[in-house]
Design a protein around this motif. Structure first.
Motif, PDB file in Angstrom:
ATOM      1  N   ASN A  77     -46.854  14.647  31.189  1.00 25.11           N
ATOM      2  CA  ASN A  77     -47.876  14.516  32.224  1.00 25.11           C
ATOM      3  C   ASN A  77     -49.147  13.915  31.638  1.00 25.11           C
ATOM      4  N   ALA A 109     -44.065  16.065  42.662  1.00 25.60           N
ATOM      5  CA  ALA A 109     -44.438  17.453  42.379  1.00 25.60           C
ATOM      6  C   ALA A 109     -43.407  18.115  41.469  1.00 25.60           C
ATOM      7  N   PHE A 144     -44.046  12.672  47.625  1.00 33.00           N
ATOM      8  CA  PHE A 144     -44.893  13.706  47.026  1.00 33.00           C
ATOM      9  C   PHE A 144     -44.042  14.831  46.461  1.00 33.00           C
ATOM     10  N   TRP A 145     -42.995  15.232  47.179  1.00 31.37           N
ATOM     11  CA  TRP A 145     -42.110  16.286  46.670  1.00 31.37           C
ATOM     12  C   TRP A 145     -41.488  15.864  45.335  1.00 31.37           C
ATOM     13  N   ASP A 166     -51.804  13.813  43.385  1.00 31.98           N
ATOM     14  CA  ASP A 166     -50.619  13.183  43.981  1.00 31.98           C
ATOM     15  C   ASP A 166     -50.622  13.333  45.498  1.00 31.98           C
ATOM     16  N   LEU A 167     -51.084  14.472  45.977  1.00 24.17           N
ATOM     17  CA  LEU A 167     -51.158  14.679  47.426  1.00 24.17           C
ATOM     18  C   LEU A 167     -52.150  13.708  48.052  1.00 24.17           C
ATOM     19  N   TRP A 215     -51.016  17.875  41.042  1.00 21.94           N
ATOM     20  CA  TRP A 215     -50.458  18.037  42.388  1.00 21.94           C
ATOM     21  C   TRP A 215     -51.472  17.618  43.453  1.00 21.94           C
ATOM     22  N   ARG A 216     -52.719  18.032  43.276  1.00 23.93           N
ATOM     23  CA  ARG A 216     -53.747  17.678  44.261  1.00 23.93           C
ATOM     24  C   ARG A 216     -53.977  16.169  44.290  1.00 23.93           C
ATOM     25  N   ARG A 271     -43.706  16.593  37.944  1.00 24.98           N
ATOM     26  CA  ARG A 271     -44.838  17.153  37.192  1.00 24.98           C
ATOM     27  C   ARG A 271     -44.498  18.556  36.680  1.00 24.98           C
ATOM     28  N   PHE A 272     -43.845  19.344  37.520  1.00 25.00           N
ATOM     29  CA  PHE A 272     -43.457  20.694  37.114  1.00 25.00           C
ATOM     30  C   PHE A 272     -42.468  20.644  35.950  1.00 25.00           C
ATOM     31  N   TRP A 304     -51.907  21.880  38.546  1.00 29.69           N
ATOM     32  CA  TRP A 304     -52.513  21.982  39.867  1.00 29.69           C
ATOM     33  C   TRP A 304     -53.348  20.738  40.189  1.00 29.69           C
TER      34      TRP A 304
END
Length: 218
Positions: free
Chosen positions: A37, A67, A63-64, A50-51, A47-48, A70-71, A44
């Motif tokens: 990453n 996400a 986005f999914w 990317d959203l 994720w924000r 990234r996880f 977090w």
């Protein structure tokens, strides 16, 4: 009676297209061994961001996919394999769910930059070495190897590249900064920065506004 192929013909059959990049017999040192990453950002925060890159639409399949990606990389920052194990199980399940429901295959071994936008979904095999910042990727796109016995020769998609619908980018090629790949193009060689490439195989037809003095004919 069999006739052996001529040396040049044999070479053409056995060698992948010349991409200008050296052949790689082993995976890059970073592949699958660490958290890829972007540095300095928490899970977090990524994720924000990317959203926001997906216009705040939490139900966007792109986005999914990001996400979960990234996880999958975040968990690699946990040094203890024992502590990491439950997160790895969760990642593998989520990865398959995204593949099955969204049609996006983006393994954690791909180094993905910031503000990447995956438009729409379906038929997306995004097995690159790296995908840079601010890259746009559309549906039915394939990044991958050019031949099955060259598993670690993967594309590098540089910052700001714009990948059209149905594009295929194969082998250890470089798609330059701010380059545009046209719909259904098949890229087998490097594409320079700011270039627009279209066709099968893809050829540079012009450059973007940064270099207006240079034009090419297909």
């Amino acid at each position: 009676m069999s006739i052996a192929p001529a040396p040049l013909a044999r070479q053409a059959l056995e060698s992948p297209p010349d991409s200008g990049a050296p052949l790689r017999a082993a995976p890059p040192a970073h592949m699958g061994q660490s958290n890829l990453n972007p540095l300095g950002m928490s899970l977090w925060s990524l994720w924000r961001e990317d959203l926001r890159a997906h216009d705040g639409l939490a139900l966007e399949q792109g986005f999914w996919a990001l996400a979960v990606h990234r996880f999958g990389n975040w968990r690699m920052g946990i040094r203890s394999k024992l502590l990491r194990a439950p997160f790895s199980i969760a990642y593998k399940l989520l990865y398959r769910v995204v593949e099955w429901t969204c049609g996006v295959s983006l393994p954690y071994t791909v180094k993905v930059g910031r503000r990447v936008r995956i438009w729409h979904h379906g038929g997306m095999i995004l097995h690159a070495e790296t995908i840079g910042d601010d890259v746009m990727i559309r549906q039915n796109t394939t990044f991958g190897v050019v031949r099955t016995n060259h598993n670690f020769e993967l594309p590098v998609i540089c910052d700001g590249a714009d990948i059209g619908v149905g594009a295929v980018i194969l082998g250890a090629v470089r798609v330059g900064k701010n380059a545009v790949i046209g719909a259904n193009a098949v890229v087998l060689n490097d594409v320079p920065d700011d270039a627009v490439a279209v066709g099968v195989p893809a050829k540079v037809v012009k450059y973007r506004h940064e270099r207006p003095e240079r034009t090419y004919t297909p």
